[in-house]
Design a protein around this motif. Structure first.
Motif, PDB file in Angstrom:
ATOM      1  N   PHE A  40       0.945  -1.162   0.009  1.00 45.59           N
ATOM      2  CA  PHE A  40      -0.130  -0.120   0.025  1.00 45.59           C
ATOM      3  C   PHE A  40       0.782   1.211  -0.200  1.00 45.59           C
ATOM      4  N   ILE A  41       2.075   1.098   0.107  1.00 46.18           N
ATOM      5  CA  ILE A  41       3.073   2.487   0.110  1.00 46.18           C
ATOM      6  C   ILE A  41       2.711   3.051  -1.290  1.00 46.18           C
ATOM      7  N   GLY A  42       2.623   2.582  -2.141  1.00 47.95           N
ATOM      8  CA  GLY A  42       2.881   3.390  -3.374  1.00 47.95           C
ATOM      9  C   GLY A  42       1.430   3.878  -3.689  1.00 47.95           C
ATOM     10  N   VAL A  43       0.343   3.622  -3.302  1.00 46.99           N
ATOM     11  CA  VAL A  43      -1.133   4.081  -3.495  1.00 46.99           C
ATOM     12  C   VAL A  43      -1.088   5.449  -3.516  1.00 46.99           C
ATOM     13  N   GLY A  44      -0.410   6.066  -2.371  1.00 44.77           N
ATOM     14  CA  GLY A  44      -0.428   7.589  -2.268  1.00 44.77           C
ATOM     15  C   GLY A  44       0.129   8.423  -3.294  1.00 44.77           C
ATOM     16  N   THR A  45       1.123   7.749  -4.225  1.00 44.04           N
ATOM     17  CA  THR A  45       1.676   8.305  -5.214  1.00 44.04           C
ATOM     18  C   THR A  45       0.921   8.163  -6.525  1.00 44.04           C
ATOM     19  N   ARG A  46      -0.022   7.439  -6.651  1.00 46.04           N
ATOM     20  CA  ARG A  46      -0.891   7.166  -7.848  1.00 46.04           C
ATOM     21  C   ARG A  46      -1.582   8.518  -8.153  1.00 46.04           C
ATOM     22  N   GLU A  47      -2.032   8.562  -9.424  1.00 48.86           N
ATOM     23  CA  GLU A  47      -3.006   9.604  -9.894  1.00 48.86           C
ATOM     24  C   GLU A  47      -4.076   9.245  -9.264  1.00 48.86           C
ATOM     25  N   VAL A  48      -4.599   7.958  -9.267  1.00 52.25           N
ATOM     26  CA  VAL A  48      -5.857   7.482  -8.485  1.00 52.25           C
ATOM     27  C   VAL A  48      -5.734   6.777  -7.119  1.00 52.25           C
ATOM     28  N   LYS A  49      -5.636   7.674  -5.900  1.00 52.61           N
ATOM     29  CA  LYS A  49      -5.182   7.160  -4.762  1.00 52.61           C
ATOM     30  C   LYS A  49      -6.254   6.321  -4.089  1.00 52.61           C
ATOM     31  N   SER A  50      -6.729   5.419  -4.591  1.00 46.90           N
ATOM     32  CA  SER A  50      -7.641   4.356  -4.004  1.00 46.90           C
ATOM     33  C   SER A  50      -7.511   3.120  -4.475  1.00 46.90           C
ATOM     34  N   VAL A  51      -7.860   2.014  -3.868  1.00 50.91           N
ATOM     35  CA  VAL A  51      -8.018   0.750  -3.994  1.00 50.91           C
ATOM     36  C   VAL A  51      -9.555   0.212  -3.665  1.00 50.91           C
ATOM     37  N   PRO A  52     -10.191  -0.787  -4.580  1.00 46.13           N
ATOM     38  CA  PRO A  52     -11.502  -1.032  -4.111  1.00 46.13           C
ATOM     39  C   PRO A  52     -11.728  -2.205  -3.218  1.00 46.13           C
ATOM     40  N   PRO A 381     -17.706   0.409 -17.772  1.00 45.97           N
ATOM     41  CA  PRO A 381     -18.714  -0.412 -17.040  1.00 45.97           C
ATOM     42  C   PRO A 381     -20.179   0.325 -17.140  1.00 45.97           C
ATOM     43  N   ALA A 382     -20.043   1.694 -16.867  1.00 48.70           N
ATOM     44  CA  ALA A 382     -21.522   2.336 -16.786  1.00 48.70           C
ATOM     45  C   ALA A 382     -21.266   3.581 -17.226  1.00 48.70           C
ATOM     46  N   SER A 383     -22.014   4.029 -18.371  1.00 43.87           N
ATOM     47  CA  SER A 383     -21.773   5.340 -19.058  1.00 43.87           C
ATOM     48  C   SER A 383     -21.984   6.393 -18.090  1.00 43.87           C
ATOM     49  N   SER A 384     -23.009   6.207 -16.921  1.00 45.77           N
ATOM     50  CA  SER A 384     -23.007   7.339 -16.043  1.00 45.77           C
ATOM     51  C   SER A 384     -21.899   7.577 -15.042  1.00 45.77           C
ATOM     52  N   ILE A 385     -20.984   6.813 -15.088  1.00 49.37           N
ATOM     53  CA  ILE A 385     -19.804   6.761 -13.921  1.00 49.37           C
ATOM     54  C   ILE A 385     -18.612   7.136 -14.800  1.00 49.37           C
ATOM     55  N   SER A 386     -17.830   8.234 -14.405  1.00 52.80           N
ATOM     56  CA  SER A 386     -16.783   8.610 -15.074  1.00 52.80           C
ATOM     57  C   SER A 386     -15.621   7.401 -15.224  1.00 52.80           C
ATOM     58  N   ALA A 387     -14.833   7.702 -16.161  1.00 49.46           N
ATOM     59  CA  ALA A 387     -13.945   6.560 -16.507  1.00 49.46           C
ATOM     60  C   ALA A 387     -12.802   6.709 -15.516  1.00 49.46           C
ATOM     61  N   ARG A 388     -12.477   7.894 -14.961  1.00 48.84           N
ATOM     62  CA  ARG A 388     -11.243   7.894 -13.994  1.00 48.84           C
ATOM     63  C   ARG A 388     -11.656   7.521 -12.631  1.00 48.84           C
ATOM     64  N   ALA A 389     -13.015   7.580 -12.239  1.00 42.41           N
ATOM     65  CA  ALA A 389     -13.427   6.685 -11.155  1.00 42.41           C
ATOM     66  C   ALA A 389     -13.235   5.250 -11.248  1.00 42.41           C
ATOM     67  N   CYS A 390     -13.254   4.435 -12.400  1.00 42.78           N
ATOM     68  CA  CYS A 390     -13.234   3.134 -12.664  1.00 42.78           C
ATOM     69  C   CYS A 390     -11.834   2.937 -12.636  1.00 42.78           C
ATOM     70  N   ALA A 391     -10.859   3.718 -12.393  1.00 37.10           N
ATOM     71  CA  ALA A 391      -9.689   3.318 -12.877  1.00 37.10           C
ATOM     72  C   ALA A 391      -8.891   2.032 -12.411  1.00 37.10           C
ATOM     73  N   ASN A 392      -9.386   1.440 -11.211  1.00 39.04           N
ATOM     74  CA  ASN A 392      -9.002   0.351 -10.641  1.00 39.04           C
ATOM     75  C   ASN A 392     -10.027  -0.923 -10.678  1.00 39.04           C
ATOM     76  N   LEU A 393     -11.017  -0.827 -11.366  1.00 36.49           N
ATOM     77  CA  LEU A 393     -11.991  -1.837 -11.448  1.00 36.49           C
ATOM     78  C   LEU A 393     -11.965  -2.553 -12.726  1.00 36.49           C
ATOM     79  N   VAL A 394     -11.509  -2.016 -13.797  1.00 34.88           N
ATOM     80  CA  VAL A 394     -11.690  -2.865 -15.114  1.00 34.88           C
ATOM     81  C   VAL A 394     -10.370  -3.110 -15.618  1.00 34.88           C
ATOM     82  N   PRO A 395     -10.352  -4.599 -15.740  1.00 37.77           N
ATOM     83  CA  PRO A 395      -8.832  -5.042 -16.139  1.00 37.77           C
ATOM     84  C   PRO A 395      -8.919  -5.166 -17.721  1.00 37.77           C
TER      85      PRO A 395
END
Length: 437
Positions: A40-52, A381-395
């Motif tokens: 988890f150390i590197g999560v804070g340095t990423r553009e999207v600072k979250s994991v689901p 995944p869902a057109s009503s949800i921004s792509a940036r919010a889904c950064a860690n969800l879609v492989p």
């Protein structure tokens, strides 16, 4: 069964279920927490600072004592795990009207709480809460009276491991008000469990508890002797709010004898690191030249604290005991989108369930091109949800821009950032994120 009764922190499979104290944790659990924090150390340095990992979980921060670093880092840790975080304002809560602690816990549990992070002035309060709760709810001790502060000890261990590597070759000195410090107690148990070669406590006799010799700890009343040849120095603040009676002549006298200055620091090893759990009292237990000097790792401690608390929250939430208990449904729509504990959620099904009810038919907007709309919907995944919010969800997503490159499985962000469909041309356009930022 006997193991569970002796150690309420572990579930039937020996996994972490509550974090109440370092004293009762096996070394392998401590090492697992530290290893998990590495990821988890590197999560804070990423553009999207979250994991689901904790999406759909509710974390309640109950701080019955003042806190800055601990409360903030717990909140950041839970949010970076995508949990829903609620901070209870104790001064404005019903506890000020006479409501008991367990009644407060019962009411919050009825609000579908999953994890309680508790700081309390009375030692043992987190244990009381843990025994009272249902098996699928977890408790993390954020400090209870003079008893324990396990996450602070864990982040101290992580800091020492980061800078020094092995514990077995180290000499560690804990300096200051050991008698009233819950951090000192947790650090002592944690360092002994990790097998440090030599552990010392330093302070005036009025601020040292009895029985330290029985733990295998060396006791020193002179600062120079206590830190001589030390690899690590952990400074403690004076716990004035917990002192009863005149235990010291004055703060100035204490600093003269036990304050860490550049002069006294020369007795330690040249590569010694200086730590402090905070808040610091400059000019009382530590000189500013040391606190801001090259030996100080006080600010990295704070950064490491986020990763360590992320590790603790993720581990207690994945306890097998919780997986064996069915989750309570919050609503038909949301409950259907929450996967069982320990399983990997399907990002497309999760987001589509929340974004639009399954029974709602797909309607083509006559103002836009039907083919363009379908292509845009299939890209995300869902057109009503921004792509940036889904950064860690879609492989294995494909960029919607002209480059059309494939993204790696562990991509930290989307390559494409969609632009709204233009009415004049009836065409769906998109641009690569490099040009859209």
């Amino acid at each position: 069964m006997d193991t569970i009764l002796r150690n309420p922190q572990l579930d039937a499979d020996g996994d972490l279920h509550h974090l109440l104290s370092i004293e009762e944790l096996p070394r392998e659990i401590v090492e697992r927490i530290l290893a998990t924090a590495d990821g988890f150390i590197g999560v804070g340095t990423r553009e999207v600072k979250s994991v689901p990992l904790l999406r759909g979980r509710s974390v309640f921060n109950l701080f019955f004592e003042n806190s800055t670093r601990t409360r903030t880092t717990f909140e950041i840790a839970a949010k970076r795990l995508s949990a829903d975080v609620y901070n209870l304002n104790i001064a404005a809560s019903s506890t000020s009207k006479g409501e008991s602690l367990l009644d407060t816990i019962d009411n919050l549990t009825a609000m579908q709480a999953d994890i309680f992070v508790v700081r309390h002035s009375q030692g043992g309060a987190p244990y009381l809460i843990a025994r009272h709760l249902a098996p699928h709810v977890h408790v993390v001790n954020a400090g209870d009276g003079r008893h324990a502060h396990p996450t602070q000890a864990l982040l101290d261990l992580y800091t020492i491991r980061h800078y020094k590597g092995r514990f077995e070759d180290l000499t560690v000195a804990i300096v200051g008000d050991v008698l009233h410090s819950r951090v000192a107690r947790s650090d002592i148990h944690g360092l002994l469990a990790m097998g440090v070669r030599e552990l010392r406590v330093v302070g005036p006799l009025t601020l040292l508890p009895t029985g330290l010799d029985g733990l295998g700890v060396q006791v020193h009343t002179r600062l120079e002797d206590g830190i001589r040849g030390a690899d690590v120095i952990i400074m403690l603040r004076l716990q004035n709010e917990r002192m009863r009676g005149a235990l010291l002549p004055s703060a100035q006298e204490y600093f003269r004898n036990y304050g860490l200055t550049p002069h006294t620091l020369r007795h330690a090893k040249p590569d010694c690191i200086v730590m402090h759990p905070g808040p610091m009292n400059r000019g009382i237990e530590i000189d500013s030249a040391v606190a801001d000097g090259p030996h100080s790792v006080i600010l990295p401690q704070v950064s490491f604290g986020i990763a360590v608390r992320m590790a603790v929250l993720s581990m207690v939430a994945s306890s097998q005991r919780k997986a064996s208990c069915p989750r309570r449904s919050r609503s038909n729509t949301v409950a259907s989108s929450i996967p069982p504990a320990g399983s990997t959620p399907s990002p497309t099904s999760t987001l589509r369930t929340v974004a639009s009810p399954p029974s709602a038919p797909r309607r083509k907007d006559s103002r836009h091109s039907g083919g363009s709309m379908l292509r845009a919907a299939s890209s995300f995944p869902a057109s009503s949800i921004s792509a940036r919010a889904c950064a860690n969800l879609v492989p294995r997503a494909r960029c919607a821009g002209k480059c059309a490159r494939r993204l790696p499985v562990a991509s930290p962000g989307w390559c494409a950032l969609p632009i709204p469909i233009r009415r004049s041309t009836n065409r769906a356009s998109s641009a690569c994120c490099a040009s859209a930022r």
